[in-house]
Motif scaffolding. Sequence first.
Motif, PDB file in Angstrom:
ATOM      1  N   PHE A 192      -1.843   9.260   4.485  1.00 44.08           N
ATOM      2  CA  PHE A 192      -3.119   8.426   4.294  1.00 44.08           C
ATOM      3  C   PHE A 192      -3.254   7.683   2.997  1.00 44.08           C
ATOM      4  N   LEU A 193      -3.042   8.654   1.903  1.00 41.43           N
ATOM      5  CA  LEU A 193      -3.237   8.007   0.526  1.00 41.43           C
ATOM      6  C   LEU A 193      -2.133   6.824   0.388  1.00 41.43           C
ATOM      7  N   LEU A 194      -0.761   7.097   0.847  1.00 42.53           N
ATOM      8  CA  LEU A 194       0.229   5.606   0.502  1.00 42.53           C
ATOM      9  C   LEU A 194      -0.411   4.830   1.510  1.00 42.53           C
ATOM     10  N   CYS A 195      -1.105   4.779   2.691  1.00 40.05           N
ATOM     11  CA  CYS A 195      -1.562   3.757   3.407  1.00 40.05           C
ATOM     12  C   CYS A 195      -2.648   3.066   2.461  1.00 40.05           C
ATOM     13  N   ALA A 196      -3.579   4.002   1.980  1.00 46.20           N
ATOM     14  CA  ALA A 196      -4.680   3.478   1.024  1.00 46.20           C
ATOM     15  C   ALA A 196      -3.932   2.824  -0.085  1.00 46.20           C
ATOM     16  N   ALA A 197      -3.026   3.427  -0.771  1.00 47.04           N
ATOM     17  CA  ALA A 197      -2.307   2.512  -1.915  1.00 47.04           C
ATOM     18  C   ALA A 197      -1.798   0.913  -1.346  1.00 47.04           C
ATOM     19  N   VAL A 198      -1.141   1.133  -0.216  1.00 43.77           N
ATOM     20  CA  VAL A 198      -0.821  -0.283   0.185  1.00 43.77           C
ATOM     21  C   VAL A 198      -1.835  -1.171   0.654  1.00 43.77           C
TER      22      VAL A 198
ATOM     23  N   VAL B  58      -3.453  -2.471  -2.788  1.00 44.61           N
ATOM     24  CA  VAL B  58      -2.341  -3.778  -3.215  1.00 44.61           C
ATOM     25  C   VAL B  58      -2.589  -4.824  -2.398  1.00 44.61           C
ATOM     26  N   ALA B  59      -2.387  -4.706  -1.012  1.00 43.72           N
ATOM     27  CA  ALA B  59      -2.610  -5.976  -0.430  1.00 43.72           C
ATOM     28  C   ALA B  59      -3.967  -6.729  -0.520  1.00 43.72           C
ATOM     29  N   THR B  60      -4.968  -5.944  -0.697  1.00 46.50           N
ATOM     30  CA  THR B  60      -6.456  -6.722  -0.583  1.00 46.50           C
ATOM     31  C   THR B  60      -6.329  -7.493  -2.173  1.00 46.50           C
ATOM     32  N   VAL B  61      -6.037  -6.830  -3.560  1.00 48.63           N
ATOM     33  CA  VAL B  61      -6.132  -7.494  -4.592  1.00 48.63           C
ATOM     34  C   VAL B  61      -4.969  -8.597  -4.568  1.00 48.63           C
ATOM     35  N   ALA B  62      -3.892  -8.355  -3.955  1.00 53.83           N
ATOM     36  CA  ALA B  62      -3.118  -9.546  -3.868  1.00 53.83           C
ATOM     37  C   ALA B  62      -3.420 -10.767  -3.315  1.00 53.83           C
ATOM     38  N   VAL B  63      -4.414 -10.574  -2.224  1.00 55.12           N
ATOM     39  CA  VAL B  63      -5.164 -11.756  -1.459  1.00 55.12           C
ATOM     40  C   VAL B  63      -6.079 -12.437  -2.728  1.00 55.12           C
TER      41      VAL B  63
ATOM     42  N   GLY C 111      -6.502  -2.993  -9.098  1.00 57.62           N
ATOM     43  CA  GLY C 111      -5.830  -2.602  -8.075  1.00 57.62           C
ATOM     44  C   GLY C 111      -4.646  -1.695  -8.156  1.00 57.62           C
ATOM     45  N   GLY C 112      -3.919  -2.254  -9.131  1.00 53.61           N
ATOM     46  CA  GLY C 112      -2.490  -1.535  -9.665  1.00 53.61           C
ATOM     47  C   GLY C 112      -2.873  -0.071 -10.046  1.00 53.61           C
ATOM     48  N   ILE C 113      -3.901  -0.036 -10.804  1.00 56.72           N
ATOM     49  CA  ILE C 113      -4.489   1.216 -11.286  1.00 56.72           C
ATOM     50  C   ILE C 113      -4.724   1.867 -10.354  1.00 56.72           C
ATOM     51  N   ALA C 114      -5.488   1.496  -9.127  1.00 57.94           N
ATOM     52  CA  ALA C 114      -5.916   2.538  -8.146  1.00 57.94           C
ATOM     53  C   ALA C 114      -4.631   2.782  -7.398  1.00 57.94           C
ATOM     54  N   ALA C 115      -3.916   1.845  -7.137  1.00 60.95           N
ATOM     55  CA  ALA C 115      -2.668   2.139  -6.158  1.00 60.95           C
ATOM     56  C   ALA C 115      -1.754   3.242  -6.915  1.00 60.95           C
ATOM     57  N   LEU C 116      -1.541   3.266  -8.178  1.00 58.67           N
ATOM     58  CA  LEU C 116      -0.848   3.999  -8.817  1.00 58.67           C
ATOM     59  C   LEU C 116      -1.084   5.499  -8.856  1.00 58.67           C
ATOM     60  N   LEU C 117      -2.632   5.610  -8.971  1.00 59.38           N
ATOM     61  CA  LEU C 117      -3.225   6.992  -9.003  1.00 59.38           C
ATOM     62  C   LEU C 117      -3.169   7.358  -7.611  1.00 59.38           C
TER      63      LEU C 117
ATOM     64  N   LEU D 245       8.807  -1.174   4.283  1.00 58.39           N
ATOM     65  CA  LEU D 245       9.586  -2.320   4.271  1.00 58.39           C
ATOM     66  C   LEU D 245       8.520  -3.515   4.376  1.00 58.39           C
ATOM     67  N   ALA D 246       7.337  -3.450   5.183  1.00 62.95           N
ATOM     68  CA  ALA D 246       6.695  -4.413   5.015  1.00 62.95           C
ATOM     69  C   ALA D 246       6.013  -4.613   3.720  1.00 62.95           C
ATOM     70  N   PHE D 247       5.640  -3.499   2.949  1.00 56.22           N
ATOM     71  CA  PHE D 247       5.153  -3.555   1.822  1.00 56.22           C
ATOM     72  C   PHE D 247       6.035  -4.003   0.594  1.00 56.22           C
ATOM     73  N   ASP D 248       7.104  -3.770   0.971  1.00 56.59           N
ATOM     74  CA  ASP D 248       8.347  -4.351  -0.103  1.00 56.59           C
ATOM     75  C   ASP D 248       8.560  -5.902   0.006  1.00 56.59           C
ATOM     76  N   PHE D 249       8.597  -6.151   1.289  1.00 54.59           N
ATOM     77  CA  PHE D 249       8.618  -7.625   1.804  1.00 54.59           C
ATOM     78  C   PHE D 249       7.458  -8.355   1.151  1.00 54.59           C
ATOM     79  N   GLY D 250       6.242  -7.910   1.011  1.00 52.82           N
ATOM     80  CA  GLY D 250       5.233  -8.441   0.830  1.00 52.82           C
ATOM     81  C   GLY D 250       4.942  -8.672  -0.831  1.00 52.82           C
ATOM     82  N   LEU D 251       5.507  -7.601  -1.428  1.00 51.96           N
ATOM     83  CA  LEU D 251       5.503  -7.549  -2.820  1.00 51.96           C
ATOM     84  C   LEU D 251       6.565  -8.733  -3.316  1.00 51.96           C
TER      85      LEU D 251
END
Lengths: 97, 83, 315
Positions: free
Chosen positions: B4-10, B13-18, B42-48, C7-13
């Motif tokens: 769950f935590l890893l999904c939250a991190a992804v 990152v996806a959100t701030v990337a948008v 966002g990077g800080i949050a994802a790293l934590l 994989l999706a995350f890596d591609f996106g990054l």
Amino acid sequence: MTLALDVLTVVAVSSGAFFFLAGTVGFLRFPDSLSRLHALTKADNLGLGLIMLGLLPRAGGVGSALKLIAVWLLAQVAGAAVTQLLARAARTAGPPA
Amino acid sequence: MAEFLLCAAVFVVATVAVGLLRLLRGPANTDRMMAAQLLGTGGIAALLLLAAATGEPAPVDVAMALALLAAFSSVAFVKSASR
Amino acid sequence: MTDALALAFDFGLAALVLIVATWTLLTRETAAAAVGFVAYGLLLTLVWMRLAAPDVALTEAAIGSGVTGTLLLGAAARLRPTEAAAEAEQPGKAMRFVVALLCASVSAGIAGTILMLPDPAPTLAAEAAAALPETGLGNAVTAVLLSFRSIDTLLETVVLLLALLGVWSLAPDRVWGGRPGPRDGAYQSEVLTFLAQILAPFGIVVAMHFFWIGADAPGGKFQAAAILAAMWILVQRAGLVDSPPVSRRWLRLVVVAGPVVFLAIGFLGSATAGAFLAYPEGYAKPLIVAIEAALLPSLAAALALLVAGPPARTE
């Protein structure tokens, strides 16, 4: 006890992620530099703060927990000051040419 | 829980990337710097989240460095814009 | 993490890095490109973490995004008077074709080399890990930088010194040996003063933390030096201190002390252990710590002075 802490983690991290989403949506959709800054600070404060709160129960020991809080405090202080500076820069720059 | 935590991190990152769309669109450089600042937070949050998911202390250190230096870059931007 | 999500995350990054890099190169305004570079550095930090390289991620965040970003933003500010002329010029078709050809061949060469590597790729990681206990260190990256390949680190330090000399040589004659950078009015901005006063002590503590844990965990003197340099520049930009004149003897001693100590320990090694930069039996860790402690202030000063620029005014 661990179940309650796990629930706390899930709820806090989800709300934090939600505020990141809300902040980014506002950042993209608001019409003006200063209002975008306003949206940005929601992600900064609430997003990071809730995520940090959710991760505190999972920290392995007092030292790691204090480190998490230190990172959050650093981000808060830096973010608050930088927001003020960016707002002043946005205001003196005026509307984009 | 780690999943769950890893999904939250992804997700974060996806959100701030948008939010980086603002980097491309502008219209002022201040908006672009704000996009970089958002990416930093966002990077800080994802790293934590990553640190909590894997149990390693290293990402927390990287998050601390990010916090310090993202603020530093913004200060440099404001100073250079006002010169 | 499920493989599909990773994989999706890596591609996106990777896609994001390409998009931001392309935009940074194509944008016409220098200041916008500098901001793009800062964002690109932050993305690369995440990429390095994804590649399980926290030391490099730390260095990217500190130097790639922070210090170099500041350097480029300062350069963009300096170039503002010539911005219009630079935007107006258009390189000719022949020039564009030659540049495109060069870039394409370099990219093809790098891509081909990576894709044609045998599987598993040749690596000395096993030997390095096996020799790690002799150095007394726990972090393999620090062992490689300061023990197995210490000659490279020494040369890099000297290169940094040469770059500093190059920057100083850009000073006009009348301000030779003067203070770099413009004078930032003291206490002009309360917010900036507050930030500098709060962040600088914190940054020094964080830098010391990175320096100390570098022996056994991701960190080390280079990242610590970058953070110290950033804090110095922050305090100077807030107007709380003025940059010292580059002709000051103590400044030049601080900058030179690190490489000199490194060289001295190297020659000591050739006298006592048989080869330049060899460490005598059992003395590896204290010598490595001594080198790091000597290099820390030198690197911090050199990085801060590089960002400050050539001397621009007298006392």
